[in-house]
Design an enzyme around this catalytic site. Structure first.
Site, PDB file in Angstrom:
ATOM      1  N   LYS A  22      30.161  43.594  50.701  1.00  0.00           N
ATOM      2  CA  LYS A  22      29.889  43.829  52.116  1.00  0.00           C
ATOM      3  C   LYS A  22      29.098  45.134  52.230  1.00  0.00           C
ATOM      4  O   LYS A  22      29.476  46.135  51.623  1.00  0.00           O
ATOM      5  CB  LYS A  22      31.221  43.900  52.872  1.00  0.00           C
ATOM      6  CG  LYS A  22      31.091  43.784  54.364  1.00  0.00           C
ATOM      7  CD  LYS A  22      32.412  43.388  55.011  1.00  0.00           C
ATOM      8  CE  LYS A  22      32.237  43.304  56.523  1.00  0.00           C
ATOM      9  NZ  LYS A  22      33.303  42.594  57.197  1.00  0.00           N
ATOM     10  N   GLU A  65      45.602  34.296  65.273  1.00  0.00           N
ATOM     11  CA  GLU A  65      46.125  34.679  66.583  1.00  0.00           C
ATOM     12  C   GLU A  65      47.352  33.853  66.968  1.00  0.00           C
ATOM     13  O   GLU A  65      48.306  34.375  67.558  1.00  0.00           O
ATOM     14  CB  GLU A  65      45.040  34.524  67.653  1.00  0.00           C
ATOM     15  CG  GLU A  65      43.932  35.572  67.596  1.00  0.00           C
ATOM     16  CD  GLU A  65      42.902  35.351  66.488  1.00  0.00           C
ATOM     17  OE1 GLU A  65      42.924  34.276  65.863  1.00  0.00           O
ATOM     18  OE2 GLU A  65      42.075  36.255  66.257  1.00  0.00           O
ATOM     19  N   ARG A 125      42.875  31.632  71.658  1.00  0.00           N
ATOM     20  CA  ARG A 125      43.375  30.816  70.539  1.00  0.00           C
ATOM     21  C   ARG A 125      44.893  30.659  70.597  1.00  0.00           C
ATOM     22  O   ARG A 125      45.438  29.701  70.075  1.00  0.00           O
ATOM     23  CB  ARG A 125      43.049  31.512  69.206  1.00  0.00           C
ATOM     24  CG  ARG A 125      41.668  31.341  68.696  1.00  0.00           C
ATOM     25  CD  ARG A 125      41.588  30.104  67.821  1.00  0.00           C
ATOM     26  NE  ARG A 125      40.214  29.722  67.603  1.00  0.00           N
ATOM     27  CZ  ARG A 125      39.492  30.069  66.543  1.00  0.00           C
ATOM     28  NH1 ARG A 125      40.032  30.789  65.600  1.00  0.00           N
ATOM     29  NH2 ARG A 125      38.248  29.672  66.436  1.00  0.00           N
TER      30      ARG A 125
HETATM   31  C1  LIG Z   1      39.387  33.998  66.060  1.00  0.00           C
HETATM   32  C2  LIG Z   1      38.770  35.332  65.730  1.00  0.00           C
HETATM   33  N1  LIG Z   1      39.554  36.406  65.524  1.00  0.00           N
HETATM   34  C3  LIG Z   1      39.009  37.600  65.235  1.00  0.00           C
HETATM   35  C4  LIG Z   1      37.660  37.731  65.137  1.00  0.00           C
HETATM   36  C5  LIG Z   1      37.025  39.110  64.880  1.00  0.00           C
HETATM   37  N2  LIG Z   1      36.274  39.082  63.624  1.00  0.00           N
HETATM   38  C6  LIG Z   1      34.941  38.972  63.584  1.00  0.00           C
HETATM   39  S1  LIG Z   1      34.325  38.950  62.044  1.00  0.00           S
HETATM   40  C7  LIG Z   1      35.855  39.177  61.394  1.00  0.00           C
HETATM   41  C8  LIG Z   1      36.033  39.309  59.921  1.00  0.00           C
HETATM   42  C9  LIG Z   1      35.515  38.112  59.234  1.00  0.00           C
HETATM   43  O1  LIG Z   1      35.652  38.317  57.859  1.00  0.00           O
HETATM   44  P1  LIG Z   1      34.858  37.395  56.893  1.00  0.00           P
HETATM   45  O2  LIG Z   1      34.938  35.995  57.365  1.00  0.00           O
HETATM   46  O3  LIG Z   1      35.328  37.667  55.525  1.00  0.00           O
HETATM   47  O4  LIG Z   1      33.356  37.838  57.087  1.00  0.00           O
HETATM   48  P2  LIG Z   1      32.644  39.198  56.651  1.00  0.00           P
HETATM   49  O5  LIG Z   1      32.363  39.936  57.915  1.00  0.00           O
HETATM   50  O6  LIG Z   1      33.541  39.934  55.732  1.00  0.00           O
HETATM   51  O7  LIG Z   1      31.393  38.770  55.997  1.00  0.00           O
HETATM   52  C10 LIG Z   1      36.830  39.234  62.392  1.00  0.00           C
HETATM   53  C11 LIG Z   1      38.268  39.444  62.174  1.00  0.00           C
HETATM   54  C12 LIG Z   1      36.881  36.587  65.375  1.00  0.00           C
HETATM   55  N3  LIG Z   1      35.548  36.628  65.343  1.00  0.00           N
HETATM   56  N4  LIG Z   1      37.450  35.414  65.657  1.00  0.00           N
END
Ligand SMILES: Cc1ncc(C[n+]2csc(CCOP(=O)(O)OP(=O)(O)O)c2C)c(N)n1
Length: 624
Positions: A279, A367, A395
């Site tokens: 990342k 959630e 959610r």
């Molecule tokens: C249902 C939901 N909960 C929380 C989020 C907030 N959120 C956005 S990106 C993320 C992390 C995602 O991690 P990953 O899928 O590993 O992607 P990365 O950013 O590490 O590439 C979160 C928790 C969201 N978008 N949707």
């Protein structure tokens, strides 16, 4: 190549590895430069540059369907599909969206913003493809964080039991916004450290020989079947779901990825390709960040990383005010516990987690689970504080209804990022929670107007024996710690600037209330303001009192009108058969796009100035 000349991903198909690597370097530099001016999701995008280039090299979008989970990591995809010239407008009003947007490009197949939807969507598209006897690939790109979401597992459960081929690219950077959590993540840890393996349900050898990577995997295996039996992959979650697995593959090595994608394309069955990425790759501040500070950023100096957003010293994000208060309360009350579904940083809970490690829980992107976990804790005598963004609370609606409100459990829900959230736009605005929570019996819904009221409201919330939702938005406001906590009478509103000559009453809540009180005082307007700090229950005495003056009553909400505060006010007056002159201001029946909150409110004619102009017109009409 000048990125501005890139109009179609076909243009990269003839590039050699050196040219592809150069392209990745150019994209990375462009992203750092561009996002430093506009702000945006920097780290996730820097991590997937090679991955996205390799995807577009092997798959033929838009015929092949590329589905990005969450969609926040789509910047390289936007560049490769001819949108680099629009990056200066990223996340601005009427500008380029920070997420996948179908109306922007035929290459944008699936919109999201909320995590863990890509696999279900991909299976839907794969089934439709097969029913229509079409021939293309459906590829879901999902992060290790998003894969912890329940929906992703529901989809895996389905995909593993069907013959409809989906290619699942697991983009594993070992991070959600902050470090990824949970048992699935621990299972990935073993996979991450393993040698590249291929676990195919059908004959492996023939297929493996077709690619360089396949051959190298094959040469490392003396007896493929035996090795596969022992292989941890077969015991891993993907094996258990009956899915083929390739990986782990270096997500910054174009050649390796191209080979493995070719291999995936040749399969007839669904396959998981495990890609390891860093990342924030290429920008040390992002690469080193283990807190998620660089996940989403405002504008910054690309040389120093210093933020260009300046706020007065005494200002503090609303979520921080809440968490500072939570800490004060938790110090005196050992029953208080804090929960977040993967938003430690966003919900400003780092300090709470550091001070109370045994009473703080990051549930991952889950959630629904977080809400029911809170209910379980409450049944067992704990006092849970569930910090959850309004948009993601959606959610957990059934859990809040079925598990928290129905059993009338004392869970305090901190509804963060309520109202408009600006640049993240449509998928992220926190404008629906009032409408969905209002009908639920037992719940108290509050929205304080300033820092002091917020502190007292949280204190009051923990005194209750009922579900209590306290809303606040993402802004920073002037903060001052209160000397002592004061109980706020449930359902009580406040009246400001009421005189014997008041010409109209405005009912509002939250920061709008504070702003209007100032505006009205500064402009000597003879208008009274009602602070509807409780959205449920509403203050019947106050409503009776103000209706007696027979002046226009104007509601003002930066939330959906449907199901909003005004709905319950109108219901109350209607049920009493009161004849009142009510005017409603709020968000109509539409999804609100991205842009700064200032521009969004102007576009909706809900900015303070436009609103006050409308109020003055109502008063004039009323007096004529
Ligand atoms: C249902 C939901 N909960 C929380 C989020 C907030 N959120 C956005 S990106 C993320 C992390 C995602 O991690 P990953 O899928 O590993 O992607 P990365 O950013 O590490 O590439 C979160 C928790 C969201 N978008 N949707």
């Amino acid at each position: 190549m000048n990125l501005l000349d890139l109009k179609d991903p076909k243009q990269i198909k003839d590039m050699n590895y050196d040219e592809l690597n150069q392209l990745c370097l150019d994209i990375r530099n462009f992203l750092i430069e561009s996002v430093s001016k506009t702000g945006g999701h920097l780290s996730s995008n820097l991590g997937v540059v090679e991955l996205t280039v390799a995807l577009h090299y092997i798959f033929n979008s838009p015929n092949d369907k590329l589905i990005f989970d969450v969609g926040h990591q789509c910047y390289a995809h936007k560049i490769l599909t001819g949108r680099s010239d629009k990056f200066s407008s990223l996340r601005t009003y009427n500008g380029l969206s920070g997420f996948i947007k179908r109306k922007e490009s035929e290459h944008d197949i699936w919109e999201a913003g909320h995590a863990s939807t890509s696999l279900s969507a991909a299976l839907g598209m794969a089934i439709a493809r097969d029913l229509d006897h079409q021939d293309h690939d459906v590829v879901a790109i999902i992060g290790d964080g998003a894969l912890t979401g329940g929906m992703a597992f529901e989809a895996l459960n389905h995909i593993g039991a069907t013959d409809h081929k989906v290619i699942i690219i697991l983009n594993d950077n070992n991070m959600s916004i902050s470090p990824n959590v949970g048992a699935v993540n621990k299972m990935f840890e073993k996979l991450r450290q393993s040698k590249p393996y291929t676990s195919l349900k059908k004959d492996v050898k023939g297929v493996l020989k077709t690619s360089g990577v396949g051959e190298s995997i094959l040469s490392g295996m003396q007896n493929v079947k035996d090795l596969l039996k022992k292989n941890l992959i077969d015991d891993s979650i993907f094996g258990e779901f009956g899915l083929n697995y390739f990986g782990p593959v270096n997500g910054h090595d174009i050649k390796e990825m191209i080979n493995i994608f070719k291999l995936a394309k040749e399969q007839e069955e669904s396959v998981v390709i495990h890609i390891m990425t860093n990342k924030g790759k290429g920008f040390s501040l992002c690469e080193e960040d283990r807190h998620g500070y660089w996940h989403g950023v405002g504008s910054f100096d690309p040389n120093t990383g210093i933020s260009l957003t300046k706020l007065p010293n005494e200002y503090m994000p609303w979520a921080q005010i809440v968490s500072e208060t939570l800490i004060r309360l938790a110090k005196d009350d050992r029953q208080i516990v804090g929960l977040t579904p993967a938003m430690i940083n966003g919900s400003k809970l780092e300090k709470f987690f550091a001070l109370f490690p045994n009473r703080a829980f990051d549930c991952g992107i889950a959630e629904e689970h977080a809400a029911t976990l809170a209910a379980g804790l409450a049944v067992a005598g704990k006092k849970p504080f569930l910090a959850i963004y309004s948009t993601f609370l959606q959610r957990a609606y059934d859990q809040i209804n079925h598990d928290i409100c129905r059993m009338d459990l004392p869970v305090v829900i901190g509804i963060d990022h309520s109202q408009l959230v600006g640049e993240d736009g449509e998928t992220h605005h926190g404008i629906f929670d009032i409408g969905i929570l209002q009908p639920l019996p037992n719940i108290i819904i509050a929205h304080p107007k300033d820092a002091i009221e917020t502190q007292n409201m949280l204190y009051t919330a923990f005194e209750q024996k009922h579900p209590f939702a306290i809303r606040y938005n993402k802004n920073s406001i002037a903060y001052q710690e209160n000397d002592h906590f004061e109980h706020i009478k449930i359902g009580s509103w406040e009246l400001f600037n009421h005189t014997s000559t008041t010409k109209a009453f405005i009912i509002t809540y939250g920061y709008e209330c504070t702003k209007l009180i100032d505006k009205i005082k500064n402009n000597n307007l003879d208008i009274a303001i009602v602070n509807a700090r409780f959205i449920k229950p509403i203050d019947h005495d106050m409503l009776d009192k103000i209706s007696a003056f027979d002046k226009p009553i104007i509601t003002y909400e930066i939330d959906m009108l449907n199901g909003g505060l005004s709905s319950s006010i109108i219901n109350y007056y209607n049920d009493k058969q009161s004849s009142v002159n009510i005017f409603r201001f709020g968000i109509g029946d539409l999804y609100v796009q991205h842009g700064s909150n200032v521009e969004l409110k102007k576009g909706l004619k809900l900015d303070t100035n436009s609103f006050i102009d409308s109020v003055i017109k109502i008063i004039e009409d009323n007096e004529n």
